[in-house]
Design an enzyme around this catalytic site. Structure first.
Site, PDB file in Angstrom:
ATOM      1  N   TYR A 123      -0.973  -1.076  -6.842  1.00 39.26           N
ATOM      2  CA  TYR A 123       0.487  -1.113  -7.147  1.00 39.26           C
ATOM      3  C   TYR A 123       0.602  -2.051  -8.479  1.00 39.26           C
ATOM      4  CZ  TYR A 123       1.597   1.273  -2.861  1.00 39.26           C
ATOM      5  OH  TYR A 123       1.562   2.059  -1.828  1.00 39.26           O
ATOM      6  N   LYS A 171     -12.488  -1.052   2.216  1.00 44.68           N
ATOM      7  CA  LYS A 171     -13.233   0.455   2.067  1.00 44.68           C
ATOM      8  C   LYS A 171     -14.504  -0.037   1.082  1.00 44.68           C
ATOM      9  CE  LYS A 171     -13.614   4.844   2.510  1.00 44.68           C
ATOM     10  NZ  LYS A 171     -14.069   5.427   3.794  1.00 44.68           N
ATOM     11  N   ASP A 205     -10.656   3.810   7.244  1.00 45.64           N
ATOM     12  CA  ASP A 205     -10.198   4.890   8.112  1.00 45.64           C
ATOM     13  C   ASP A 205     -10.550   4.572   9.558  1.00 45.64           C
ATOM     14  OD1 ASP A 205     -12.738   4.601   6.734  1.00 45.64           O
ATOM     15  OD2 ASP A 205     -13.405   6.698   6.752  1.00 45.64           O
ATOM     16  N   ASP A 229       0.301  -1.266   2.986  1.00 45.53           N
ATOM     17  CA  ASP A 229       1.633  -0.442   2.804  1.00 45.53           C
ATOM     18  C   ASP A 229       1.255   0.578   3.721  1.00 45.53           C
ATOM     19  OD1 ASP A 229       4.067   0.512   2.242  1.00 45.53           O
ATOM     20  OD2 ASP A 229       3.373   1.437   0.246  1.00 45.53           O
TER      21      ASP A 229
END
Length: 333
Positions: A123, A171, A205, A229
């Site tokens: 972002y 990640k 995940d 988010d």
């Protein structure tokens, strides 16, 4: 008395803002409001999404309470929320998610707080579009400083609130460098705050799966902007939805507290809106300002109201209007 910038917003924003103002007044919370709006309403009336008056007010008060604001989609306008977060370096997006008696959900006993880095990552606004090739690139920018700031904020909060467990969601198995920066920052923060006795890491995940399998295992979660988010809305869904959870954007010198749900223009002016999310954001604001007694009184009255479905708004299965729900809370103060 604390001077606070109040931004009612659009759609249902003015209705739920009025509810919060009335409840604070009934509770004699020591807040003086300075109202300055933003969004589509001000764009139509003043030609600006964010008038200079709002910036000036925030820079005076250093604290804001903001209702839901609509940014026109697909017309070249930058998100108002992102604009404010980046302009004032509100790098902490803090989203508590707690189970509430009276709100029926698949899980009970949830009590977690998510810390989302609020100014970097995907972002950051670093986008490139090659129209000839039909390629859009969006760059995710993380800095060492930014990672350390959000990690330290999460561990500091955990220490100050007696929470012993912090989890990093990342990640790093795919995005090696970005993952490494966050992991190193959290390990440094863990060493700095030894009162937090349990620190662990989850691949994003797997984190999602764990949250919808056994969310009670988590306490404080820290992560990057995009992951935060997504996870923050997931966590809200576990405890009743965006209509009942608080949100805060906090920096070193300013904080803006907000309802994180949309402006719901389809029900604006109909008295159907639930002010709980904005009210709980206001309670976070009171705690930030050191007014813990006022916050506790209002939270107690809110909790007592939510246990009676007949006193709740339609989204919670009740028949009450926004004004009636507000009055039920006031009656219990």
């Amino acid at each position: 008395m604390h001077l606070v910038t109040l931004t009612p917003g659009d759609g249902i924003g003015p209705e739920i803002t009025r509810a919060v103002v009335d409840i604070f007044a009934a509770a004699q919370a020591p807040i003086q409001w300075e109202e300055h709006n933003a969004g589509i309403t001000t764009l139509e009336s003043q030609g600006e999404l964010i008038p200079q008056g709002l910036y000036d007010s925030l820079e005076r008060t250093r604290v804001g309470l903001k209702g839901p604001i609509t940014t026109p989609v697909g017309k070249g306008f930058k998100s108002i929320n992102i604009t404010l977060r980046q302009k004032y370096d509100l790098y902490q997006n803090v989203r508590p998610a707690q189970s509430t008696e009276g709100i029926n959900t698949p899980f009970k006993g949830i009590d977690l707080v998510l810390f989302r880095e609020n100014t970097e990552g995907l972002y950051a606004g670093l986008e490139i579009f090659d129209e000839r090739l039909g390629i859009a690139d969006t760059l995710s920018r993380l800095t060492v400083e930014g990672c350390h700031k959000i990690a330290r904020a999460a561990f500091k909060y955990a220490t100050e609130h007696g929470r012993k467990h912090v989890t990093l969601a990342h990640k790093g198995n795919i995005m090696k460098n970005a993952g490494r920066l966050m992991i190193e920052a959290c390990k440094d923060a863990a060493a700095e705050y030894p009162e937090v006795t349990f620190y662990d890491e989850r691949i994003i995940d797997n984190m999602c799966m764990q949250l919808v399998s056994k969310p009670q295992q988590f306490d404080v979660i820290v992560t990057t902007n995009l992951f935060g988010d997504i996870l923050s809305d997931l966590c809200a869904g576990l405890v009743g939805g965006l209509g009942v959870v608080a949100g805060a954007n906090i920096g070193d010198n300013m904080a803006i507290f907000e309802a994180v749900h949309g402006s719901a223009p389809d029900i604006a002016g109909q008295g159907k809106a639930n002010p709980t999310a904005l009210l709980r954001s206001g309670l976070m604001m009171l705690e930030y300002l050191g007014e813990t007694e006022s916050a506790a009184r209002i939270e107690k009255a809110l909790s007592a109201t939510l246990t009676h479905q007949g006193q709740c708004t339609g989204d919670l299965g009740g028949p009450a209007s926004t004004a009636q729900f507000t009055q039920f809370i006031i009656d219990k103060l």
